[in-house]
Design an enzyme around this catalytic site. Structure first.
Site, PDB file in Angstrom:
ATOM      1  N   ASP A 313      19.721  42.130  69.386  1.00 30.63           N
ATOM      2  CA  ASP A 313      21.250  42.382  68.413  1.00 30.63           C
ATOM      3  C   ASP A 313      21.647  43.223  68.800  1.00 30.63           C
ATOM      4  OD1 ASP A 313      23.436  41.842  66.343  1.00 30.63           O
ATOM      5  OD2 ASP A 313      22.249  40.063  66.205  1.00 30.63           O
ATOM      6  N   HIS A 314      22.816  43.990  68.594  1.00 31.74           N
ATOM      7  CA  HIS A 314      23.560  45.691  68.247  1.00 31.74           C
ATOM      8  C   HIS A 314      23.363  45.948  67.110  1.00 31.74           C
ATOM      9  CE1 HIS A 314      27.269  43.064  67.571  1.00 31.74           C
ATOM     10  NE2 HIS A 314      27.311  44.535  66.946  1.00 31.74           N
ATOM     11  N   SER A 315      23.310  44.972  65.836  1.00 32.81           N
ATOM     12  CA  SER A 315      23.356  45.065  64.687  1.00 32.81           C
ATOM     13  C   SER A 315      21.854  45.417  64.191  1.00 32.81           C
ATOM     14  CB  SER A 315      23.371  43.723  64.013  1.00 32.81           C
ATOM     15  OG  SER A 315      23.245  44.104  62.613  1.00 32.81           O
ATOM     16  N   LYS A 410      37.645  26.931  69.366  1.00 35.87           N
ATOM     17  CA  LYS A 410      38.794  27.673  69.855  1.00 35.87           C
ATOM     18  C   LYS A 410      38.945  28.298  71.110  1.00 35.87           C
ATOM     19  CE  LYS A 410      38.442  29.161  64.780  1.00 35.87           C
ATOM     20  NZ  LYS A 410      37.282  27.863  64.631  1.00 35.87           N
ATOM     21  N   ASN A 447      33.035  23.976  63.620  1.00 33.52           N
ATOM     22  CA  ASN A 447      32.085  25.057  62.264  1.00 33.52           C
ATOM     23  C   ASN A 447      30.758  24.709  62.306  1.00 33.52           C
ATOM     24  OD1 ASN A 447      34.406  26.765  61.531  1.00 33.52           O
ATOM     25  ND2 ASN A 447      35.549  25.092  61.868  1.00 33.52           N
ATOM     26  N   VAL A 448      29.969  25.325  61.781  1.00 33.62           N
ATOM     27  CA  VAL A 448      28.805  25.499  61.746  1.00 33.62           C
ATOM     28  C   VAL A 448      28.990  25.876  60.153  1.00 33.62           C
ATOM     29  CG1 VAL A 448      27.297  25.939  64.079  1.00 33.62           C
ATOM     30  CG2 VAL A 448      27.415  27.969  62.453  1.00 33.62           C
ATOM     31  N   GLY A 450      27.136  27.808  57.011  1.00 31.15           N
ATOM     32  CA  GLY A 450      26.379  28.374  56.566  1.00 31.15           C
ATOM     33  C   GLY A 450      26.403  30.199  57.077  1.00 31.15           C
ATOM     34  N   SER A 452      27.397  33.058  58.628  1.00 33.94           N
ATOM     35  CA  SER A 452      28.522  34.313  57.995  1.00 33.94           C
ATOM     36  C   SER A 452      29.933  34.483  58.278  1.00 33.94           C
ATOM     37  CB  SER A 452      27.394  35.390  59.011  1.00 33.94           C
ATOM     38  OG  SER A 452      27.581  35.866  60.218  1.00 33.94           O
ATOM     39  N   THR A 472      44.656  27.617  53.991  1.00 30.73           N
ATOM     40  CA  THR A 472      45.766  28.116  54.646  1.00 30.73           C
ATOM     41  C   THR A 472      46.925  27.374  54.583  1.00 30.73           C
ATOM     42  OG1 THR A 472      43.743  28.924  56.359  1.00 30.73           O
ATOM     43  CG2 THR A 472      46.252  28.376  56.841  1.00 30.73           C
TER      44      THR A 472
END
Length: 620
Positions: A313-315, A410, A447-448, A450, A452, A472
Site C-alpha cells: 500500500d502507498h498509505s 461503475k 458497493n460494499v 462499511g 472507507s 442525491t
C-alpha cells in the site's frame, strides 16, 4: 488429557464421596440391617473398583466440562451415560474375577440413587443462581420483553436469568404464532405479537426488547425495528463471549441491530476448496492492502496458508493498521511482508516483483471516490490506469500465473472518470489474459457496506448532529454487499476463471438510498419523521441506477452468485489490441501534463456515448 485439564477436582472429590455414600446406602435399602453386616466385607473389597470406575467415567464423559449455572438436560444425559457405563464395568469385573459378590439389585439401586442426587445437586445450583438473580433484577433490572417464544427465545430467557450483570428483568414474551399467545413458558407469559408491541410497552413499562429468533432474516429485523422505533426502543440481539468451560464463565452481551444485518442476503455456501488450492503454499501480492477491500483480502488470504503474503500500500497509516492487526497471527514472521510502495513508481514496484516473485497478484488499489476523482481526473488516470498498467507489465514480465483485478459496477456504461478508468483496467486485464494465456481476470461488484469514505458514516454523523440528511435523489439506488462476502466471492471467482474473463458478482436487488437512510434513523433510535432529508441532485460522474452487466452475454458459473463474461468482450469497436494499448500510453502522457486531451481520449476508449461528456469535462 484434554478432559483432565478441565476438571475441577473439588467437584470430582464431592462426586466420589457421594458415590461411596450411595453405594453403602443401596445395600441398606436392599437388605435389612442384620443381613447388611454379612455383605459389608464384600462391599469393602470392591469399593476401590467403584471409586476408580466412577472417576474414570466421570472424566471420560466430560461431566465437568460445563458451566454449572447453565446445566441442562444434555448434561444430565451425559452424567447418566457415565454412571451406567461405570456400573456395567463394576458388575462385569466383580463377577468375572469373583470379587466381592453382592446382590446384583444393589448396583441398580446405587445407579438410580447416584444419578438422582448428582443431577439434583447440579440443578439446585442453577435454580439458586436464577432465583438470586431474579430477585435482584426485579428490583434493579430494566424491564425487558423477549421477541420469540420458541426454543431460541427460551434459551435467551435462561441466559438473561443466569447473568445478573446484564441487569435485565424479563417480563414475558411476544410471538407472532397465535397458538403461543396467552400461554406461559417457563413461568413467563406470551402477551401477543409484534403488532401488539405498543400496547405491551405502555402497559408493562417495557424498556428493552431482545430478539430471541434464531438467525433472524433481514425482513424480520426490519419489521422489528419499525415496530420498536414507534415506541422509542432499540431492539437488541444476544451474543456470547468467552469459553464455555468450568474455569471461565460464559458472558453474555447485547448488541444493537446493525445496518449490515438489514442488508444481509440469504447466505450461499462457498466451496473454499478451490480457493484454498489456489492459494495454499503460494506467494501472494495484494495491492491496496490497507484499504477496506484490500485488508479483508489480506485476512482471508492469510487464512488459506500462503507461503508468502506481500501486503502492499502507498498509505503508511493504512498499511501500519493492517500490519499491526495481523502481528499476532500464526506464522506472521515467516509469511507477512508489509510493502510501503506506490504502484506508480515503476522501479520500486519492479523491485518488489523481483525480490518476492509472487505467483498470485490481487489488485485492489485504486482511487474510487467518485466526486474526488471527478475533481482530479488526471491524478485518477495516472493512479488507476497507469498504476494497473505497471502491475500488469510486471505480471507479464515475471510470468505471474494469476492476476485478479478488483473492479466496480461503475465500469459498466461509465458516467464519470472513476468508472471509465476501471473499465479501461478491465479491458487491459482481458488483453493481458489473452496475450499470456494465463488467468488474468476481473471481478466486478457494487458497493460494499462499511468501506472507507462511504455514504453510511456521513449519514450517521448527520443523524447524531440532528442535521438534515443530504441525499442525491429520492429514487437513487445502489447495490450493496458485505465486505467479507464480497471478498470470499472475489477469491472464489478467481479460482474458477479463465484468461481474460470478467466475473460479475450477483448483488441481489438494488436498494434505494432513501431506504438505507431510513433504516439508519431507526437503528439510531430516532423516528423517521423527525429527520429531514434534502435531495441535492446528481453530481458529475454519478448515475441514478448502477449497472452490473454490459452485453447481456454473461454466463452462469459453478457458483450461483458468480456470473462470467468469457474473455471480457473487452475491446470497443474500431480498435485492435495494439492500437488500444498505444492510446492508453498516449492518454497517460497527456495526464502527466494535465492536458484535457487525456480525458477526451479516455472517452474515446470507453464509448461514444461517454465522449460528449468527456469533452465537456476536458474543457474545464
Amino acid at each position: 488429557m484434554k478432559s483432565i485439564k478441565k476438571i475441577n477436582f473439588r467437584h470430582l472429590l464431592t462426586d466420589i464421596l457421594i458415590s461411596i455414600i450411595t453405594f453403602y446406602l443401596s445395600l441398606y435399602l436392599r437388605v435389612n440391617p442384620e443381613d447388611a453386616r454379612q455383605h459389608l466385607p464384600n462391599l469393602h473389597k470392591i469399593l476401590f473398583l467403584v471409586i476408580l470406575a466412577r472417576a474414570c467415567f466421570f472424566i471420560y464423559f466430560e461431566t465437568y466440562n460445563i458451566i454449572w449455572r447453565y446445566v441442562s438436560a444434555v448434561d444430565a444425559f451425559r452424567l447418566a451415560k457415565a454412571i451406567v457405563g461405570s456400573s456395567i464395568v463394576i458388575i462385569a469385573i466383580s463377577y468375572l474375577f469373583q470379587i466381592g459378590l453382592i446382590p446384583r439389585s444393589i448396583y441398580f439401586i446405587d445407579a438410580f440413587l447416584l444419578l438422582s442426587i448428582l443431577t439434583a445437586m447440579r440443578l439446585s445450583r442453577r435454580l439458586y443462581h436464577e432465583h438470586k438473580n431474579s430477585v435482584s433484577l426485579k428490583k434493579n433490572g430494566e424491564k425487558t420483553i423477549i421477541y420469540g417464544a420458541g426454543s431460541a427465545g427460551q434459551g435467551v430467557l435462561k441466559r438473561v436469568l443466569a447473568d445478573a450483570d446484564m441487569k435485565l428483568s424479563v417480563v414475558g414474551f411476544i410471538d407472532d404464532d397465535p397458538k403461543k399467545i396467552g400461554k406461559s413458558i417457563l413461568g413467563f407469559k406470551v402477551f401477543g405479537g409484534i403488532a401488539d408491541l405498543e400496547n405491551i410497552v405502555r402497559d408493562y413499562e417495557i424498556r428493552q426488547i431482545v430478539i430471541g429468533i434464531p438467525s433472524p432474516s433481514a425482513e424480520v429485523l426490519k419489521k422489528t425495528l419499525t415496530a420498536c422505533s414507534a415506541v422509542g426502543i432499540k431492539p437488541r440481539i444476544l451474543i456470547s463471549t468467552g469459553q464455555e468451560n468450568l474455569n471461565e464463565n460464559l458472558k453474555t452481551e447485547l448488541r444493537e441491530i446493525e445496518l449490515k444485518d438489514l442488508l444481509r442476503r440469504a447466505p450461499h455456501s462457498i466451496d473454499i476448496l478451490s480457493t484454498q488450492e489456489m492459494i495454499k503454499g503460494k506467494r501472494v501480492l495484494v495491492t491496496g492492502a490497507g484499504g477496506s477491500i484490500g485488508s479483508e483480502i489480506v485476512r482471508q488470504v492469510l487464512s488459506f496458508s500462503p507461503s508468502r503474503l506481500v501486503a502492499m500500500d502507498h498509505s503508511e497509516f493504512n498499511l501500519y493498521t493492517i500490519d499491526q492487526e495481523l502481528k499476532n497471527s500464526e506464522f506472521y514472521d515467516e509469511v507477512m511482508v508489509p510493502a510501503l510502495v506506490d504502484m506508480r513508481d515503476r522501479d520500486c514496484l519492479r523491485d518488489i516483483f523481483e525480490k518476492y516473485r509472487p505467483e498470485i497478484v490481487i489488485h485492489a488499489a485504486a482511487y474510487k471516490h467518485v466526486h474526488l476523482v471527478e475533481s482530479n481526473p488526471y491524478s485518477a488516470i495516472i493512479n488507476n490506469v497507469e498504476g494497473t498498467k505497471n502491475i500488469l507489465d510486471n505480471c507479464c514480465e515475471f510470468q505471474i500465473t494469476t492476476f485478479i483485478l478488483v473492479s466496480s459496477d461503475k465500469a459498466v456504461n461509465p458516467a464519470g472518470i472513476m468508472g471509465a478508468t476501471k473499465r479501461i483496467c478491465e479491458i487491459m486485464t482481458s488483453i493481458a489474459g489473452e496475450k499470456t494465456g494465463r488467468v488474468y481476470c476481473s471481478v466486478r461488484f457494487g458497493n460494499v457496506l462499511g468501506s472507507s469514505g462511504s455514504l453510511i458514516p456521513l449519514l450517521k454523523k448527520q443523524i447524531e448532529a440532528n442535521l438534515p440528511l443530504t441525499i442525491t435523489h429520492k429514487d437513487m439506488t445502489r447495490y450493496f454487499m458485505l465486505i467479507d462476502e464480497a471478498v470470499s466471492l472475489v477469491l472464489k471467482a478467481a479460482s474458477i476463471s479463465k484468461p481474460g474473463d470478467i466475473n460479475v458478482l450477483k448483488m441481489g436487488d438494488p436498494v434505494r438510498i432513501v431506504d438505507v437512510a431510513q433504516n439508519l434513523i431507526q437503528l439510531m433510535g430516532r423516528k423517521i419523521e423527525d429527520i429531514q432529508m434534502i435531495f441535492t441532485g446528481l453530481r458529475p460522474g454519478e448515475k441514478m441506477f448502477e449497472e452490473l452487466y454490459i452485453s447481456g452475454k454473461e454466463l452462469n458459473t459453478e457458483h450461483p452468485e458468480i456470473l462470467v463474461l468469457p474473455k471480457g468482450d473487452a475491446l470497443p469497436s474500431g480498435y485492435s489490441n495494439d492500437e488500444f494499448t498505444a492510446c492508453i500510453e498516449s492518454m497517460i502522457q497527456f495526464s502527466r501534463k494535465s492536458d484535457r486531451n487525456a480525458i477526451i481520449k479516455l472517452g474515446d476508449l470507453v464509448s461514444n456515448k461517454y465522449l460528449t461528456m468527456a469533452k465537456e469535462i476536458g474543457k474545464k
